[in-house]
Scaffold this active site. Sequence first.
Site: not given
Length: 209
Positions: A159-160
């Site tokens: 999710g970065d």
Amino acid sequence: MAVKATRKAIETLKADPVMERLIEEHGALVRRDLKLDRPGDAYGALLRSIVGQQLSTKAASTIYGRMLDLFGGHAPTPKQLLRADPDKIRAAGLSRPKIAYLRDLAQHVEEGTLELERLPDLPDEEVAAQLTAIKGLGRWTADMFLMFHLGRPDVLPVGDQGIRRAVKVEYRLRKLPDAKRLEKLAKPWRPYRTLACLYLWSSLDNTPV
């Protein structure tokens, strides 16, 4: 930080031609980052994570410093945080939702549902499950805690946004990769995906702190 750029790790990552280039270009920067001392206090690290959400590093540092000042210059214990007047904490620049998250963290520690001293002994997924049970702590925060506080070597924070952007650029993808695409692309990096991420962040000159 326990993650190390060992010879075996480098050799594994260099089997990927893109990663080999990143290692050549950013190896010195990553080696420097690996030498940085990061605070060893798990509770303090989680407090800072909540305070710093959606803020620049500078703003987060300023607000965190103001909060410490309210408690005599040190991080408040869970008991101190729960006893403190929320409006007093808000005066340091914290929003009401963040104060609620800080209190939820303190409550979990006080009740023993988050056993900080046991986290280093738990598998990655169990650590993530305990942390994400706390309001305001999502999977991204859990991944950062695993990587930078516990020094886990094989974490891939799908999710970065920085990792997604770096992969899109370096692997010449048409669009930002989703979690499934990232997992597939990162298979050759195992069991050193944390180190691979450090090279990817370095390519953006945007290493997390």
